[in-house]
Design a protein around this motif. Structure first.
Motif, PDB file in Angstrom:
ATOM      1  N   SER A  48       0.840  -1.202   0.000  1.00 39.57           N
ATOM      2  CA  SER A  48       0.000   0.000   0.000  1.00 39.57           C
ATOM      3  C   SER A  48       0.872   1.248   0.000  1.00 39.57           C
ATOM      4  O   SER A  48       1.937   1.276   0.626  1.00 39.57           O
ATOM      5  N   TRP A  49       0.410   2.298  -0.691  1.00 38.29           N
ATOM      6  CA  TRP A  49       1.114   3.571  -0.679  1.00 38.29           C
ATOM      7  C   TRP A  49       0.925   4.301   0.639  1.00 38.29           C
ATOM      8  O   TRP A  49       1.700   5.212   0.959  1.00 38.29           O
ATOM      9  N   GLU A  50      -0.069   3.916   1.391  1.00 36.53           N
ATOM     10  CA  GLU A  50      -0.316   4.516   2.694  1.00 36.53           C
ATOM     11  C   GLU A  50       0.133   3.561   3.785  1.00 36.53           C
ATOM     12  O   GLU A  50       0.003   2.340   3.638  1.00 36.53           O
ATOM     13  N   PRO A  51       0.698   4.051   4.891  1.00 35.16           N
ATOM     14  CA  PRO A  51       0.824   5.479   5.224  1.00 35.16           C
ATOM     15  C   PRO A  51       2.204   6.081   4.925  1.00 35.16           C
ATOM     16  O   PRO A  51       2.423   7.249   5.219  1.00 35.16           O
ATOM     17  N   TRP A  52       3.121   5.280   4.355  1.00 34.50           N
ATOM     18  CA  TRP A  52       4.512   5.740   4.282  1.00 34.50           C
ATOM     19  C   TRP A  52       5.017   6.036   2.874  1.00 34.50           C
ATOM     20  O   TRP A  52       5.604   7.089   2.638  1.00 34.50           O
ATOM     21  N   ALA A  53       4.842   5.112   1.949  1.00 37.96           N
ATOM     22  CA  ALA A  53       5.497   5.212   0.642  1.00 37.96           C
ATOM     23  C   ALA A  53       5.096   6.471  -0.118  1.00 37.96           C
ATOM     24  O   ALA A  53       5.948   7.151  -0.698  1.00 37.96           O
ATOM     25  N   GLY A  54       3.812   6.783  -0.139  1.00 36.92           N
ATOM     26  CA  GLY A  54       3.350   7.964  -0.854  1.00 36.92           C
ATOM     27  C   GLY A  54       3.933   9.245  -0.289  1.00 36.92           C
ATOM     28  O   GLY A  54       4.404  10.119  -1.036  1.00 36.92           O
ATOM     29  N   ASN A  55       3.918   9.363   1.043  1.00 34.26           N
ATOM     30  CA  ASN A  55       4.494  10.546   1.686  1.00 34.26           C
ATOM     31  C   ASN A  55       5.999  10.631   1.427  1.00 34.26           C
ATOM     32  O   ASN A  55       6.554  11.721   1.231  1.00 34.26           O
ATOM     33  N   HIS A  56       6.652   9.479   1.447  1.00 36.12           N
ATOM     34  CA  HIS A  56       8.101   9.435   1.203  1.00 36.12           C
ATOM     35  C   HIS A  56       8.428   9.997  -0.178  1.00 36.12           C
ATOM     36  O   HIS A  56       9.340  10.833  -0.320  1.00 36.12           O
ATOM     37  N   LEU A  57       7.688   9.573  -1.199  1.00 37.35           N
ATOM     38  CA  LEU A  57       7.934  10.049  -2.559  1.00 37.35           C
ATOM     39  C   LEU A  57       7.601  11.529  -2.711  1.00 37.35           C
ATOM     40  O   LEU A  57       8.325  12.274  -3.388  1.00 37.35           O
ATOM     41  N   THR A  58       6.518  11.958  -2.079  1.00 41.03           N
ATOM     42  CA  THR A  58       6.132  13.371  -2.163  1.00 41.03           C
ATOM     43  C   THR A  58       7.202  14.260  -1.536  1.00 41.03           C
ATOM     44  O   THR A  58       7.616  15.275  -2.117  1.00 41.03           O
ATOM     45  N   ARG A  59       7.645  13.877  -0.353  1.00 40.80           N
ATOM     46  CA  ARG A  59       8.683  14.656   0.322  1.00 40.80           C
ATOM     47  C   ARG A  59       9.959  14.689  -0.511  1.00 40.80           C
ATOM     48  O   ARG A  59      10.594  15.745  -0.671  1.00 40.80           O
ATOM     49  N   PHE A  60      10.351  13.523  -1.028  1.00 42.39           N
ATOM     50  CA  PHE A  60      11.591  13.476  -1.792  1.00 42.39           C
ATOM     51  C   PHE A  60      11.500  14.366  -3.029  1.00 42.39           C
ATOM     52  O   PHE A  60      12.472  15.046  -3.384  1.00 42.39           O
TER      53      PHE A  60
END
Length: 383
Positions: A48-60
């Motif tokens: 799942s992109w939530e709760p970590w992967a999506g935020n990680h990519l957005t921040r990067f």
């Protein structure tokens, strides 16, 4: 563009010329690690992109753009901001002592209302800039062995003591080792290095009994005897070793790591994400990740070596030392070769604050490359 063209007056200040001088290889290597981190965060979240992967990519993505913009900033600006950034970081660390926010027994944050700030992250960059500026103005003799070395020693000792008192042993060690690395690269005499190592070894037993907190002493004990408390203080290391060992040579496959998928591995998305890589992709996958980290360090050190000014050389070397120490400390920690001190694997682990600090640091490193022919003044002022 040739080096001779870049040395022509005004040529290197043109924006197209600066963009052409950006180190896209370093930027690409940094992106590779961040993308691997996103993939692993997707995996440990059960696909799942939530709760970590999506935020990680957005921040990067945001911080990547910021890094490239900072790389174009004139190195004279970084030079001018060196002491102000250090001073601001030091004042914020003092503010943490007075009005800091306490979480899980540690006082490391300032509550700003809309967000929380961890001043120790600012100091990771502040100590690099301040020491680089001080040594830029010092003579070779002063950098090697001189009474004036009391100044950089105090500059380093103050934040180390303040951060250690929070308590945050991992960050305090990171700041300390980074500062020592800069002093060594600047030409510190071997006599002082040997004396320093001897002093640390001499006072280590006293620090263990009278300085370290009880939970920190337990972590040191677990390092030498992890089986003594496998369900308590030794649980993190025991599970990390199981994950690394069970991956074998080729790993169990993407998304198939039992230790992380079944939540046996604690902090699987932050400090202990590297064992997940080893479990799912085995020795080969973990080794390749470390190779990319090594290439990043090598590329950054090469940039430091081509700088025509001492400030740039030391600033780039200091940022590189901080990044390398992140990798070394986290890698040793998850393999049971060092105590658990809460240092994440940079760009691989989930966490916006550390990622921001690392990306600003690499922005500085690339600014050193873009402005490598710039000559900086030796005096206390900018001009």
């Amino acid at each position: 563009m040739t080096a001779s063209a870049l040395t022509r007056p005004g040529e290197r200040d043109r924006l197209p010329v600066k963009i052409a001088q950006l180190d896209w290889r370093l930027a690409g290597l940094v992106a590779v690690i961040a993308l691997v981190g996103a993939a692993m965060l997707w995996s440990v979240a059960g696909g799942s992109w939530e709760p970590w992967a999506g935020n990680h990519l957005t921040r990067f993505s945001v911080f990547f753009v910021m890094m490239m913009v900072l790389a174009l900033v004139d190195l004279r600006w970084w030079y001018a901001m060196a002491y102000p950034v250090y001073g601001a970081g030091l004042l914020l660390l003092v503010a943490v002592e007075l009005v800091g926010e306490t979480r899980m027994g540690a006082t490391r944050w300032l509550d700003l209302g809309f967000t929380s700030l961890q001043p120790s992250e600012i100091m990771k960059l502040g100590i690099v800039l301040a020491l680089a500026r001080w040594y830029h103005g010092a003579s070779a003799q002063e950098a090697r062995f001189h009474w004036k070395l009391i100044v950089p020693a105090l500059m380093l000792a103050l934040p180390v003591v303040l951060v250690a008192h929070q308590p945050d042993l991992g960050t305090s060690l990171l700041i300390l080792f980074t500062g020592v690395a800069i002093m060594f690269v600047a030409g510190l005499s071997w006599k002082i290095v040997v004396a320093g190592i001897g002093s640390v070894l001499a006072i280590a037993p006293m620090m263990y009994f009278f300085v370290l907190h009880e939970y920190q002493r337990r972590r040191v004990d677990v390092l030498f005897n992890p089986e003594a408390d496998p369900s308590g203080s030794g649980y993190h290391i025991a599970q990390a070793k199981i994950a690394i060992g069970s991956g074998g040579f080729l790993g169990k496959g993407f998304g198939l790591g039992s230790q992380s998928q079944l939540n046996f591995l604690p902090e699987k998305h932050t400090d202990f994400i590297f064992p997940t890589v080893a479990e799912e992709f085995g020795f080969i996958g973990a080794f390749l990740v470390l190779v990319v980290y090594g290439l990043i360090v090598a590329a950054a050190l090469r940039i430091a070596s081509v700088s025509h000014n001492h400030f740039g050389r030391l600033a780039a070397a200091g940022v590189t030392a901080t990044f390398a120490l992140y990798v070394l400390i986290n890698g040793a920690m998850v393999m049971g070769l060092a105590p658990v001190v809460g240092v994440p694997m940079p760009l691989l682990s989930y966490g916006g604050t550390v990622m921001m600090t690392v990306m600003i640091g690499f922005g500085l490193v690339m600014a050193v490359k873009v402005h490598r022919y710039l000559e900086l003044p030796k005096g206390p002022g900018l001009l």
